[in-house]
Motif scaffolding. Structure first.
Motif, PDB file in Angstrom:
ATOM      1  N   ALA A   3       0.833  -1.201   0.000  1.00 60.71           N
ATOM      2  CA  ALA A   3       0.000   0.000   0.000  1.00 60.71           C
ATOM      3  C   ALA A   3       0.868   1.252   0.000  1.00 60.71           C
ATOM      4  N   LEU A   7       0.970   4.303  -2.703  1.00 59.27           N
ATOM      5  CA  LEU A   7       0.843   5.693  -2.269  1.00 59.27           C
ATOM      6  C   LEU A   7       1.974   6.552  -2.831  1.00 59.27           C
ATOM      7  N   LEU A  33      -3.897   5.873  -5.874  1.00 56.42           N
ATOM      8  CA  LEU A  33      -4.347   6.216  -4.521  1.00 56.42           C
ATOM      9  C   LEU A  33      -5.468   5.280  -4.060  1.00 56.42           C
ATOM     10  N   GLY A  34      -6.425   5.025  -4.947  1.00 59.28           N
ATOM     11  CA  GLY A  34      -7.493   4.085  -4.620  1.00 59.28           C
ATOM     12  C   GLY A  34      -6.964   2.681  -4.392  1.00 59.28           C
ATOM     13  N   THR A  35      -5.993   2.277  -5.194  1.00 57.80           N
ATOM     14  CA  THR A  35      -5.392   0.964  -5.030  1.00 57.80           C
ATOM     15  C   THR A  35      -4.624   0.886  -3.719  1.00 57.80           C
ATOM     16  N   ALA A  36      -3.985   1.972  -3.313  1.00 56.95           N
ATOM     17  CA  ALA A  36      -3.296   1.991  -2.014  1.00 56.95           C
ATOM     18  C   ALA A  36      -4.299   1.753  -0.892  1.00 56.95           C
ATOM     19  N   GLY A  37      -5.462   2.362  -0.976  1.00 57.69           N
ATOM     20  CA  GLY A  37      -6.497   2.149   0.038  1.00 57.69           C
ATOM     21  C   GLY A  37      -7.005   0.720   0.040  1.00 57.69           C
ATOM     22  N   VAL A  38      -7.264   0.171  -1.149  1.00 59.92           N
ATOM     23  CA  VAL A  38      -7.728  -1.222  -1.239  1.00 59.92           C
ATOM     24  C   VAL A  38      -6.649  -2.162  -0.737  1.00 59.92           C
ATOM     25  N   ALA A  40      -4.353  -1.569   1.456  1.00 59.55           N
ATOM     26  CA  ALA A  40      -4.206  -1.465   2.913  1.00 59.55           C
ATOM     27  C   ALA A  40      -5.320  -2.212   3.640  1.00 59.55           C
ATOM     28  N   LEU A  41      -6.495  -2.328   3.016  1.00 57.87           N
ATOM     29  CA  LEU A  41      -7.644  -2.949   3.671  1.00 57.87           C
ATOM     30  C   LEU A  41      -7.832  -4.426   3.345  1.00 57.87           C
ATOM     31  N   ASP A  49      -3.965  -6.270  -7.004  1.00 62.03           N
ATOM     32  CA  ASP A  49      -3.825  -4.819  -6.901  1.00 62.03           C
ATOM     33  C   ASP A  49      -3.711  -4.186  -8.287  1.00 62.03           C
TER      34      ASP A  49
END
Length: 143
Positions: A3, A7, A33-38, A40-41, A49
């Motif tokens: 993630a 970012l 950015l959206g992929t970093a959030g996904v 991380a979760l 990814d």
């Protein structure tokens, strides 16, 4: 960890957008950015990814970029001076033939000649200015 890489990639792409200004890299930065959030979760593998990045970036490029491009594009320059006279209507004052004639155009009197040298326009005829050639309006009556 992955993630964080997404970012960093988003920040680098956003910085690149500052240099280009065409909103393409910004859409990729949004996807990253959206992929970093996904990332991380969830526990998606790296290829998962990459699929999320492709889907998000594609959606942003196809859905958001056209709106931003239309909103922030510069309008065409407004013609001024002689260029603004092309396409305007004019009233024939003295008959226009290949060698002589005058029109009233925006309150001013201009020498004029027809676009087609074989045509003659009589006084009182409304014509359209096709171009300005020096100090002469080239006019056409049209169909």
């Amino acid at each position: 960890m992955v993630a964080l890489l997404w970012l960093v990639g988003a920040v680098i792409l956003a910085a690149g957008e500052a240099l280009s200004g065409d909103f393409f890299l910004l859409m990729l930065a949004g996807g990253a950015l959206g992929t970093a959030g996904v990332s991380a979760l969830t526990d998606f593998p790296v290829w998962g990814d990459a699929i999320v990045f492709a889907i998000l970036s594609g959606a942003l490029i196809l859905g958001v970029r056209p709106v931003l491009t239309r909103r922030f594009s510069t309008p065409p320059p407004t013609p001024t001076g002689i260029a603004a006279l092309t396409g305007r209507s004019a009233q024939v004052i003295d008959a226009i033939d290949q060698h002589s004639g005058t029109v009233r155009l925006d309150g001013d009197v201009w020498t004029a000649r027809p676009l087609d040298p074989t045509e003659v326009y009589t006084a009182g005829t409304t014509v359209t200015v096709m171009k300005i050639d020096g100090a002469t309006a080239v006019v056409w009556k049209g169909p």
